[in-house]
Design a protein around this motif. Structure first.
Motif, mmCIF file in Angstrom:
data_model
loop_
_atom_site.group_PDB
_atom_site.id
_atom_site.type_symbol
_atom_site.label_atom_id
_atom_site.label_comp_id
_atom_site.label_asym_id
_atom_site.label_seq_id
_atom_site.Cartn_x
_atom_site.Cartn_y
_atom_site.Cartn_z
ATOM 1 N N ARG A 69 0.936 -1.346 -0.066
ATOM 2 C CA ARG A 69 0.088 -0.018 -0.105
ATOM 3 C C ARG A 69 0.819 1.241 -0.113
ATOM 4 O O ARG A 69 0.597 2.197 -0.865
ATOM 5 C CB ARG A 69 -0.999 -0.043 1.122
ATOM 6 N N GLN A 70 1.982 1.270 0.803
ATOM 7 C CA GLN A 70 2.706 2.305 0.932
ATOM 8 C C GLN A 70 3.583 2.568 -0.499
ATOM 9 O O GLN A 70 3.656 3.818 -1.156
ATOM 10 C CB GLN A 70 3.845 2.356 1.936
ATOM 11 N N ASP A 71 4.109 1.418 -1.121
ATOM 12 C CA ASP A 71 4.865 1.673 -2.368
ATOM 13 C C ASP A 71 3.752 2.211 -3.648
ATOM 14 O O ASP A 71 4.085 2.937 -4.389
ATOM 15 C CB ASP A 71 5.070 0.190 -2.863
ATOM 16 N N LEU A 72 2.276 1.696 -3.377
ATOM 17 C CA LEU A 72 1.438 2.223 -4.343
ATOM 18 C C LEU A 72 1.060 3.719 -4.352
ATOM 19 O O LEU A 72 0.999 4.260 -5.279
ATOM 20 C CB LEU A 72 0.159 1.502 -4.529
ATOM 21 N N ILE A 73 1.081 4.227 -3.187
ATOM 22 C CA ILE A 73 0.886 5.367 -2.792
ATOM 23 C C ILE A 73 2.254 6.414 -3.363
ATOM 24 O O ILE A 73 2.020 7.408 -3.800
ATOM 25 C CB ILE A 73 0.668 5.933 -1.409
ATOM 26 N N ALA A 74 3.462 5.716 -3.170
ATOM 27 C CA ALA A 74 4.485 6.532 -3.725
ATOM 28 C C ALA A 74 4.383 6.403 -5.247
ATOM 29 O O ALA A 74 4.860 7.410 -5.776
ATOM 30 C CB ALA A 74 5.719 6.072 -3.096
ATOM 31 N N LEU A 75 4.101 5.237 -5.708
ATOM 32 C CA LEU A 75 4.058 5.251 -7.170
ATOM 33 C C LEU A 75 3.027 6.187 -7.739
ATOM 34 O O LEU A 75 3.162 7.052 -8.805
ATOM 35 C CB LEU A 75 3.825 3.774 -7.550
ATOM 36 N N ALA A 77 1.900 8.934 -6.462
ATOM 37 C CA ALA A 77 2.422 10.323 -6.083
ATOM 38 C C ALA A 77 3.172 10.850 -7.382
ATOM 39 O O ALA A 77 3.074 12.047 -7.811
ATOM 40 C CB ALA A 77 3.008 10.443 -4.906
ATOM 41 N N GLU A 78 4.127 9.633 -7.872
ATOM 42 C CA GLU A 78 4.865 10.230 -9.191
ATOM 43 C C GLU A 78 4.008 10.590 -10.435
ATOM 44 O O GLU A 78 4.034 11.521 -11.053
ATOM 45 C CB GLU A 78 5.861 9.053 -9.496
ATOM 46 N N LYS A 79 2.897 9.584 -10.721
ATOM 47 C CA LYS A 79 2.158 9.668 -11.648
ATOM 48 C C LYS A 79 1.289 10.915 -11.743
ATOM 49 O O LYS A 79 1.059 11.551 -12.619
ATOM 50 C CB LYS A 79 1.327 8.533 -11.992
#
Length: 426
Positions: A69-75, A77-79
């Protein structure tokens, strides 16, 4: 998709994992695929024993889900070009709480998401508010309708049925001296004698085109056996102490003997259990067939990777050439942690050149499998003070591994010892 080398034994592990993941990802079970016990696809998580899978594996999945979930939020955020701190994960989307139209779905991020392999997950996990995802027993419908597939439900074209003939007296020193098939008549069956490399035994195997034909052929086959002159005795009760040697000291704290002597009351107790064989609803069963240079083994096992290695040893090949696909087991209770039926079945399949289904009868499951819980004797001595408080305890356990005896009570004076009990065979 989720992968684990652990297996469903009827204890509801699949439902536990689905509940963890449905809660963590806020998704219905239909959005999650769980693969268990496949040695080509899954990591070796160790054997499925007791409730350890629920305690350890479930919590690991929970932590991993929050890392994702944290990784997806970071990804996202970039997009989306928004600060990660302004975004939230919710029901399969990463969204901006103040602007719901700003969102990215899991599918939209899937191609760009590549988590590091074998990472040590270090996540401060806070339990989120409970969300009822409607995840009940995920296998209930298949179980009550008979649609759940166990190892014996799988079939291959050209499959033959095989069984090992078990003598009334069974031990690793037993050998066949003569075999009489005169009672078979026109029975469409055949037999073979081979050395089981894994179990180090000479075994008589009967093969037939159907399970009923196999049972008939077994009942009419006459085998004369060579048996040991002096059979090994199963020792139980008070006799266990006569053959005991100290194995290890689990704990030795304070001065238990002195505390027992000075206690207001001293209570001495002994408990006994008999030799017990596990009797799961499903007997040991396996289906093995060759797939090119490799061999496929379908089996309900507590330890598919252990079975893979034992089967490979029996065939004298590399473990990677044995593809174990573990079906849900119809109960186990420790009896399917080794699954010698796996190594036996792959040897039969290679020897005959056809797919072999090996289904233990109930008699064979108890007698041939040979996994049982040894008889146990436990001697307890407890010291109690004038107020009725436990102040000291000693425990001697004969012929048991002592699981759960490490520290039963937080006492200042306690000792627990384990003893092995072996009878020498002359």
């Amino acid at each position: 998709a989720v992968y684990t080398g652990r297996n469903e034994l009827g204890q509801g592990l699949r439902t536990v994992i689905y509940n963890f993941l449905c809660q963590a990802f806020e998704l219905p079970e239909q959005r999650i695929t769980l693969v268990m016990g496949d040695t080509r696809l899954c990591p070796d998580d160790g054997p499925t024993t007791g409730s350890a899978a629920t305690r350890h594996l479930g919590w690991s999945f929970w932590q991993a889900a929050f890392q994702i979930r944290q990784d997806l939020i970071a990804l996202a955020a970039e997009k989306l070009e928004y600060p990660a701190a302004d975004l939230r994960y919710s029901h399969g989307y990463v969204v901006h709480p103040s602007h719901p139209e700003i969102r990215l779905s899991l599918a939209a991020m899937a191609r760009d998401y590549s988590p590091a392999q074998n990472t040590i997950i270090d996540v401060e996990v806070a339990l989120p508010p409970y969300i009822d995802m409607g995840t009940l027993n995920v296998d209930a419908d298949d179980i009550v309708t008979g649609n759940r597939k166990f190892a014996g439900d799988f079939h291959r074209e050209g499959t033959r049925y095989a069984a090992i003939v078990v003598p009334e007296y069974h031990a690793h020193l037993t050998k066949p001296l003569s075999i009489d098939t005169s009672g078979w008549g026109e029975e469409a069956a055949d037999y073979d004698v081979y050395e089981n490399r894994y179990r180090k035994r000479t075994q008589v195997v009967v093969v037939a085109d159907s399970y009923p034909a196999l049972q008939r052929a077994q009942s009419k086959l006459k085998v004369q056996w060579q048996v040991p002159e002096q059979p090994e005795q199963l020792v139980a009760g008070d006799a266990l102490r006569d053959h005991a040697t100290l194995s290890r000291v689990i704990s030795d704290v304070g001065s238990p003997e002195q505390a027992l002597e000075s206690a207001e009351h001293r209570i001495t107790e002994s408990y006994y259990t008999q030799h017990m064989s596990q009797v799961p609803l499903e007997t040991d069963t396996a289906l093995a067939y060759q797939d090119g240079e490799d061999i496929v083994l379908r089996i309900g096992s507590q330890a598919p990777f252990r079975v893979q290695h034992s089967a490979a040893f029996a065939l004298d090949i590399e473990p990677e050439r044995v593809h174990v696909i573990s079906a849900p087991a119809g109960g186990a209770f420790g009896s399917k942690a080794g699954n010698s039926v796996g190594s036996e079945t792959v040897q039969m399949a290679v020897k005959t050149g056809v797919p072999i289904k090996h289904v233990y009868s109930r008699k064979s499951d108890i007698q041939h499998r040979g996994r049982y819980k040894e008889a146990v004797a436990i001697d307890l001595c407890s010291g109690v003070d004038a107020q009725g408080q436990l102040v000291a305890r000693t425990m001697d356990v004969f012929q048991d591994r002592g699981s759960g005896t490490e520290r039963l009570y937080a006492l200042e004076n306690t000792r627990t010892r384990l003893y092995d009990c072996e009878v020498q065979v002359k």
